[in-house]
Motif scaffolding. Sequence first.
Motif, PDB file in Angstrom:
ATOM      1  N   ALA A  41     -14.194  44.371  -1.723  1.00 18.42           N
ATOM      2  CA  ALA A  41     -13.985  44.701  -3.129  1.00 18.42           C
ATOM      3  C   ALA A  41     -12.521  44.571  -3.535  1.00 18.42           C
ATOM      4  O   ALA A  41     -12.208  44.402  -4.722  1.00 18.42           O
ATOM      5  CB  ALA A  41     -14.476  46.119  -3.419  1.00 18.42           C
ATOM      6  N   ARG A  42     -11.615  44.646  -2.587  1.00 18.22           N
ATOM      7  CA  ARG A  42     -10.185  44.572  -2.899  1.00 18.22           C
ATOM      8  C   ARG A  42      -9.762  43.228  -3.459  1.00 18.22           C
ATOM      9  O   ARG A  42      -8.830  43.150  -4.259  1.00 18.22           O
ATOM     10  CB  ARG A  42      -9.351  44.831  -1.648  1.00 18.22           C
ATOM     11  CG  ARG A  42      -8.995  46.259  -1.318  1.00 18.22           C
ATOM     12  CD  ARG A  42      -8.406  47.070  -2.435  1.00 18.22           C
ATOM     13  NE  ARG A  42      -7.138  46.661  -2.980  1.00 18.22           N
ATOM     14  CZ  ARG A  42      -5.954  46.822  -2.413  1.00 18.22           C
ATOM     15  NH1 ARG A  42      -5.842  47.380  -1.237  1.00 18.22           N
ATOM     16  NH2 ARG A  42      -4.865  46.439  -3.014  1.00 18.22           N
ATOM     17  N   ILE A  43     -10.418  42.141  -3.059  1.00 15.98           N
ATOM     18  CA  ILE A  43      -9.973  40.811  -3.512  1.00 15.98           C
ATOM     19  C   ILE A  43     -10.110  40.669  -5.036  1.00 15.98           C
ATOM     20  O   ILE A  43      -9.107  40.405  -5.713  1.00 15.98           O
ATOM     21  CB  ILE A  43     -10.728  39.689  -2.760  1.00 15.98           C
ATOM     22  CG1 ILE A  43     -10.580  39.836  -1.244  1.00 15.98           C
ATOM     23  CG2 ILE A  43     -10.263  38.315  -3.256  1.00 15.98           C
ATOM     24  CD1 ILE A  43      -9.175  39.809  -0.714  1.00 15.98           C
ATOM     25  N   PRO A  44     -11.302  40.828  -5.616  1.00 15.05           N
ATOM     26  CA  PRO A  44     -11.366  40.720  -7.083  1.00 15.05           C
ATOM     27  C   PRO A  44     -10.583  41.827  -7.789  1.00 15.05           C
ATOM     28  O   PRO A  44     -10.019  41.598  -8.868  1.00 15.05           O
ATOM     29  CB  PRO A  44     -12.864  40.810  -7.393  1.00 15.05           C
ATOM     30  CG  PRO A  44     -13.483  41.424  -6.198  1.00 15.05           C
ATOM     31  CD  PRO A  44     -12.622  41.054  -5.034  1.00 15.05           C
ATOM     32  N   ALA A  45     -10.524  42.998  -7.178  1.00 12.80           N
ATOM     33  CA  ALA A  45      -9.763  44.093  -7.778  1.00 12.80           C
ATOM     34  C   ALA A  45      -8.282  43.738  -7.851  1.00 12.80           C
ATOM     35  O   ALA A  45      -7.621  43.964  -8.870  1.00 12.80           O
ATOM     36  CB  ALA A  45      -9.965  45.379  -6.976  1.00 12.80           C
ATOM     37  N   TRP A  46      -7.762  43.170  -6.778  1.00 14.63           N
ATOM     38  CA  TRP A  46      -6.347  42.789  -6.751  1.00 14.63           C
ATOM     39  C   TRP A  46      -6.057  41.686  -7.769  1.00 14.63           C
ATOM     40  O   TRP A  46      -5.044  41.737  -8.461  1.00 14.63           O
ATOM     41  CB  TRP A  46      -5.944  42.337  -5.340  1.00 14.63           C
ATOM     42  CG  TRP A  46      -4.496  41.981  -5.267  1.00 14.63           C
ATOM     43  CD1 TRP A  46      -3.456  42.832  -5.101  1.00 14.63           C
ATOM     44  CD2 TRP A  46      -3.922  40.662  -5.393  1.00 14.63           C
ATOM     45  NE1 TRP A  46      -2.265  42.131  -5.111  1.00 14.63           N
ATOM     46  CE2 TRP A  46      -2.541  40.805  -5.282  1.00 14.63           C
ATOM     47  CE3 TRP A  46      -4.460  39.405  -5.575  1.00 14.63           C
ATOM     48  CZ2 TRP A  46      -1.680  39.724  -5.362  1.00 14.63           C
ATOM     49  CZ3 TRP A  46      -3.607  38.320  -5.656  1.00 14.63           C
ATOM     50  CH2 TRP A  46      -2.220  38.485  -5.544  1.00 14.63           C
ATOM     51  N   LEU A  47      -6.935  40.716  -7.875  1.00 16.93           N
ATOM     52  CA  LEU A  47      -6.718  39.627  -8.833  1.00 16.93           C
ATOM     53  C   LEU A  47      -6.668  40.144 -10.272  1.00 16.93           C
ATOM     54  O   LEU A  47      -5.828  39.712 -11.066  1.00 16.93           O
ATOM     55  CB  LEU A  47      -7.803  38.565  -8.686  1.00 16.93           C
ATOM     56  CG  LEU A  47      -7.722  37.729  -7.412  1.00 16.93           C
ATOM     57  CD1 LEU A  47      -8.967  36.855  -7.264  1.00 16.93           C
ATOM     58  CD2 LEU A  47      -6.455  36.874  -7.398  1.00 16.93           C
ATOM     59  N   THR A  52      -3.137  41.948 -14.861  1.00 20.98           N
ATOM     60  CA  THR A  52      -2.736  43.037 -15.749  1.00 20.98           C
ATOM     61  C   THR A  52      -1.235  43.294 -15.639  1.00 20.98           C
ATOM     62  O   THR A  52      -0.530  43.407 -16.655  1.00 20.98           O
ATOM     63  CB  THR A  52      -3.515  44.324 -15.395  1.00 20.98           C
ATOM     64  OG1 THR A  52      -4.911  44.070 -15.526  1.00 20.98           O
ATOM     65  CG2 THR A  52      -3.110  45.480 -16.292  1.00 20.98           C
ATOM     66  N   THR A  53      -0.726  43.355 -14.420  1.00 22.10           N
ATOM     67  CA  THR A  53       0.699  43.646 -14.250  1.00 22.10           C
ATOM     68  C   THR A  53       1.580  42.500 -14.737  1.00 22.10           C
ATOM     69  O   THR A  53       2.689  42.740 -15.206  1.00 22.10           O
ATOM     70  CB  THR A  53       1.050  43.985 -12.787  1.00 22.10           C
ATOM     71  OG1 THR A  53       0.742  42.876 -11.942  1.00 22.10           O
ATOM     72  CG2 THR A  53       0.312  45.243 -12.330  1.00 22.10           C
TER      73      THR A  53
END
Length: 144
Positions: A41-47, A52-53
Amino acid sequence: MISKHLASLFRFGVVGCLGFVVDATVVLLLVQLLGAEPINARIPAWLLAVSTTYFFNLLFTFKTNKVVLVGKRQRLRRYSLYVLSQLCGGFVNILVFSLLISLLGMQWIISLIIGTLAGLVFNFLGASNVIVAKKSGPSASNYW
């Protein structure tokens, strides 16, 4: 000069907190609603968090620096360079996160916090080198 960098680092940290909320929320939703593994789940979350940042760093963190006015093609290039520069910090972030879960059995949220902090320095250096103009250019109000 140092106070200017500290102010930028503080604003970067504030934007990073927003990115963290986006990251953690997406991981939580994917884990709870779709049954995804936290590491996957971290991959799409990080993208989503890095996108956003990018926009908030461009508009908030480095607003007092000279930000080069660019056209559509240059915006895409700058965004792409930003994402690539953040991959280094993202790699450190996700590596630390994964190792803490896999090797130490830490809870994902604690691992997420530690991983996020580990990537902070790499991310700040990358963002500041991509967004801030190296030569004199248009005024800081010209973000795009």
